[in-house]
Design a protein around this motif. Structure first.
Motif, PDB file in Angstrom:
ATOM      1  N   LEU A  88       0.800  -1.317   0.097  1.00 53.77           N
ATOM      2  CA  LEU A  88      -0.250   0.102   0.146  1.00 53.77           C
ATOM      3  C   LEU A  88       1.034   0.705  -0.407  1.00 53.77           C
ATOM      4  O   LEU A  88       1.487   0.939   0.864  1.00 53.77           O
ATOM      5  CB  LEU A  88      -1.184  -0.327   1.050  1.00 53.77           C
ATOM      6  CG  LEU A  88      -2.057  -0.793   1.303  1.00 53.77           C
ATOM      7  CD1 LEU A  88      -2.854  -0.954   2.833  1.00 53.77           C
ATOM      8  CD2 LEU A  88      -2.741  -1.085   0.053  1.00 53.77           C
TER       9      LEU A  88
ATOM     10  N   CYS B 251      -9.814   8.320   2.377  1.00 49.22           N
ATOM     11  CA  CYS B 251      -9.783   6.338   2.286  1.00 49.22           C
ATOM     12  C   CYS B 251     -10.848   7.100   0.584  1.00 49.22           C
ATOM     13  O   CYS B 251     -12.045   7.666   0.305  1.00 49.22           O
ATOM     14  CB  CYS B 251     -11.232   6.010   2.667  1.00 49.22           C
ATOM     15  SG  CYS B 251     -11.207   4.056   2.291  1.00 49.22           S
TER      16      CYS B 251
ATOM     17  N   ASP C  38      -3.730   5.070  -1.130  1.00 47.29           N
ATOM     18  CA  ASP C  38      -3.345   4.832  -2.323  1.00 47.29           C
ATOM     19  C   ASP C  38      -4.970   2.855  -2.021  1.00 47.29           C
ATOM     20  O   ASP C  38      -3.815   2.311  -1.553  1.00 47.29           O
ATOM     21  CB  ASP C  38      -3.333   4.580  -3.331  1.00 47.29           C
ATOM     22  CG  ASP C  38      -2.544   5.795  -3.942  1.00 47.29           C
ATOM     23  OD1 ASP C  38      -3.063   7.104  -3.494  1.00 47.29           O
ATOM     24  OD2 ASP C  38      -1.745   6.322  -3.988  1.00 47.29           O
ATOM     25  N   ARG C  39      -6.132   3.164  -2.063  1.00 50.16           N
ATOM     26  CA  ARG C  39      -6.535   1.520  -1.851  1.00 50.16           C
ATOM     27  C   ARG C  39      -5.534   0.737  -3.110  1.00 50.16           C
ATOM     28  O   ARG C  39      -5.383   0.691  -3.985  1.00 50.16           O
ATOM     29  CB  ARG C  39      -7.968   1.656  -2.616  1.00 50.16           C
ATOM     30  CG  ARG C  39      -8.898   0.523  -2.873  1.00 50.16           C
ATOM     31  CD  ARG C  39     -10.274   0.468  -2.866  1.00 50.16           C
ATOM     32  NE  ARG C  39     -10.996   1.306  -2.171  1.00 50.16           N
ATOM     33  CZ  ARG C  39     -10.867   3.121  -1.934  1.00 50.16           C
ATOM     34  NH1 ARG C  39     -10.836   3.075  -2.702  1.00 50.16           N
ATOM     35  NH2 ARG C  39     -11.511   3.335  -0.771  1.00 50.16           N
ATOM     36  N   ARG C  40      -5.412  -0.982  -2.657  1.00 52.50           N
ATOM     37  CA  ARG C  40      -5.125  -1.459  -3.452  1.00 52.50           C
ATOM     38  C   ARG C  40      -5.490  -1.617  -4.535  1.00 52.50           C
ATOM     39  O   ARG C  40      -7.354  -1.231  -4.925  1.00 52.50           O
ATOM     40  CB  ARG C  40      -5.228  -2.922  -3.071  1.00 52.50           C
ATOM     41  CG  ARG C  40      -6.968  -3.615  -2.636  1.00 52.50           C
ATOM     42  CD  ARG C  40      -7.338  -4.723  -2.619  1.00 52.50           C
ATOM     43  NE  ARG C  40      -6.760  -5.407  -1.349  1.00 52.50           N
ATOM     44  CZ  ARG C  40      -6.377  -6.245  -1.043  1.00 52.50           C
ATOM     45  NH1 ARG C  40      -6.895  -7.197  -1.663  1.00 52.50           N
ATOM     46  NH2 ARG C  40      -6.250  -6.748   0.879  1.00 52.50           N
TER      47      ARG C  40
ATOM     48  N   LEU D 170     -10.648  -5.061   1.836  1.00 51.12           N
ATOM     49  CA  LEU D 170     -10.538  -3.284   1.680  1.00 51.12           C
ATOM     50  C   LEU D 170     -10.395  -3.062   3.504  1.00 51.12           C
ATOM     51  O   LEU D 170      -9.410  -1.826   3.772  1.00 51.12           O
ATOM     52  CB  LEU D 170     -11.438  -2.688   1.333  1.00 51.12           C
ATOM     53  CG  LEU D 170     -11.681  -3.536  -1.229  1.00 51.12           C
ATOM     54  CD1 LEU D 170     -12.448  -2.305  -1.294  1.00 51.12           C
ATOM     55  CD2 LEU D 170     -10.363  -3.167  -0.961  1.00 51.12           C
TER      56      LEU D 170
ATOM     57  N   ASP E 165      -7.304  -4.023   4.725  1.00 54.59           N
ATOM     58  CA  ASP E 165      -5.520  -3.558   4.671  1.00 54.59           C
ATOM     59  C   ASP E 165      -5.860  -2.138   5.547  1.00 54.59           C
ATOM     60  O   ASP E 165      -4.804  -1.672   5.750  1.00 54.59           O
ATOM     61  CB  ASP E 165      -6.183  -2.933   3.308  1.00 54.59           C
ATOM     62  CG  ASP E 165      -5.737  -3.547   1.709  1.00 54.59           C
ATOM     63  OD1 ASP E 165      -5.389  -5.002   2.161  1.00 54.59           O
ATOM     64  OD2 ASP E 165      -6.143  -3.630   0.360  1.00 54.59           O
ATOM     65  N   VAL E 166      -6.753  -1.242   5.306  1.00 52.60           N
ATOM     66  CA  VAL E 166      -6.925  -0.367   6.925  1.00 52.60           C
ATOM     67  C   VAL E 166      -6.459  -0.444   7.717  1.00 52.60           C
ATOM     68  O   VAL E 166      -5.583   0.027   8.774  1.00 52.60           O
ATOM     69  CB  VAL E 166      -8.569   0.253   7.030  1.00 52.60           C
ATOM     70  CG1 VAL E 166      -8.291   1.525   7.489  1.00 52.60           C
ATOM     71  CG2 VAL E 166      -8.664   0.901   5.427  1.00 52.60           C
TER      72      VAL E 166
ATOM     73  N   GLY F 107     -14.239   8.299   4.349  1.00 51.82           N
ATOM     74  CA  GLY F 107     -14.189   7.765   2.839  1.00 51.82           C
ATOM     75  C   GLY F 107     -15.257   8.429   2.160  1.00 51.82           C
ATOM     76  O   GLY F 107     -16.294   8.559   2.763  1.00 51.82           O
TER      77      GLY F 107
ATOM     78  N   GLY G 246     -14.400   3.796  -0.649  1.00 50.27           N
ATOM     79  CA  GLY G 246     -14.189   3.855   0.561  1.00 50.27           C
ATOM     80  C   GLY G 246     -14.897   5.188   1.684  1.00 50.27           C
ATOM     81  O   GLY G 246     -14.816   4.013   3.071  1.00 50.27           O
TER      82      GLY G 246
ATOM     83  N   THR H 110     -16.521   1.014   2.978  1.00 51.03           N
ATOM     84  CA  THR H 110     -14.779   0.317   3.622  1.00 51.03           C
ATOM     85  C   THR H 110     -15.451   1.608   5.049  1.00 51.03           C
ATOM     86  O   THR H 110     -14.955   0.262   5.709  1.00 51.03           O
ATOM     87  CB  THR H 110     -13.781   0.942   2.752  1.00 51.03           C
ATOM     88  OG1 THR H 110     -13.307   0.660   1.994  1.00 51.03           O
ATOM     89  CG2 THR H 110     -12.645   0.398   3.596  1.00 51.03           C
TER      90      THR H 110
ATOM     91  N   CYS I 222     -12.865  -3.989  -7.373  1.00 60.48           N
ATOM     92  CA  CYS I 222     -13.010  -2.988  -6.123  1.00 60.48           C
ATOM     93  C   CYS I 222     -14.467  -3.229  -6.592  1.00 60.48           C
ATOM     94  O   CYS I 222     -15.321  -3.177  -6.230  1.00 60.48           O
ATOM     95  CB  CYS I 222     -11.916  -2.126  -5.956  1.00 60.48           C
ATOM     96  SG  CYS I 222     -11.028  -1.881  -5.076  1.00 60.48           S
TER      97      CYS I 222
END
Length: 265
Positions: A14, A33, A60-62, A79, A82-83, A99, A103, A106, A190
């Motif tokens: 990330l 996000c 940056d989101r995956r 997702l 990841d955060v 977000g 986002g 998420t 996504c």
């Protein structure tokens, strides 16, 4: 602004950056996000305006920006985790979260599944369920066939009013250029997460104070979707601002004022 840092995870990395003084423990953390098809620069106006008050973390989101795209499909759980991994790596116990679109979904997942890591939640131009499984699968097929560049005109129409596009051609052009350069596999991964996500019942468990912000002319996630969130979380309120889907860019000053008032009240 510096180029940012990389967090290596088991299957991808990330990309993230910090704005403001990250060592100032008197300031709370504020994590942004990004939406589908953008990178962390969608929050430039927020980072500039709010970093005097917060330690700002953007990433940056995956599959987007400078982050890797592990093989799709992805899930909303992926997702959200990841955060959590990013917060853990930076030793951030709790943060405000803002977000937009995916986002915002998420953020809802985090409020439901990792509430101890959050303070206040700002959920923008989003919904507890965005679109339908059929519509997202059709989007995936279209990207596989034609790529993302073929979608820029329709994306501009969904994201910004015609008045804003005319008055801010350079800024809109930069955002659309980023969109066209997103990794198609990351984008479609996504989209798969969006196809499966439905939090309409679970958001009742979110106990954090929530500000739901809509773009008054947003056809992707209309104001009614944000009002639904505000009505169904335990402490929610809804605010509509001028603009379409990327409302934080189109109404940047009003957006920043709304965040500042909500997060420090």
């Amino acid at each position: 602004m510096y180029e940012g840092e990389r967090l290596q995870l088991p299957n991808h990395h990330l990309h993230y950056c910090l704005d403001g003084d990250a060592t100032d423990s008197a300031k709370p953390w504020l994590l942004f996000c990004n939406s589908l098809g953008t990178d962390l620069h969608m929050w430039d106006a927020q980072a500039a305006g709010l970093s005097p008050y917060f330690r700002v973390l953007r990433y940056d989101r995956r599959g987007h920006g400078k982050s890797d795209a592990p093989p799709p499909p992805y899930s909303l759980t992926d997702l959200g985790r990841d955060v959590i991994a990013l917060l853990d790596a930076l030793k951030i116990e709790r943060a405000h979260f803002c977000g937009l679109s995916i986002g915002g979904l998420t953020g809802q997942w985090l409020g439901i599944n990792a509430g101890t890591r959050l303070d206040r939640l700002v959920l923008c131009a989003t919904a507890a369920k965005i679109g339908t499984e059929e519509s997202w699968n059709a989007r995936i097929d279209a990207v596989k066939t034609n790529g993302l560049a073929a979608m820029t005109e329709a994306t501009a129409e969904r994201w910004f009013t015609s008045q804003f596009r005319s008055a801010h051609e350079e800024a809109v052009g930069a955002i659309l250029e980023t969109f066209a350069e997103i990794d198609p596999e990351g984008y479609n991964g996504c989209c798969a997460a969006l196809a499966a996500a439905d939090l309409r019942e679970e958001i009742r468990r979110i106990a954090h104070p929530v500000l739901a912000i809509s773009g008054s002319d947003d056809s992707v996630c209309p104001p009614g979707d944000l009002q639904y969130i505000a009505d169904n979380v335990q402490q929610g309120k809804h605010l509509a601002l001028p603009g379409r889907h990327i409302v934080n860019v189109e109404s940047a000053q009003e957006f920043n004022a709304a965040l500042l008032g909500f997060l420090i009240e």
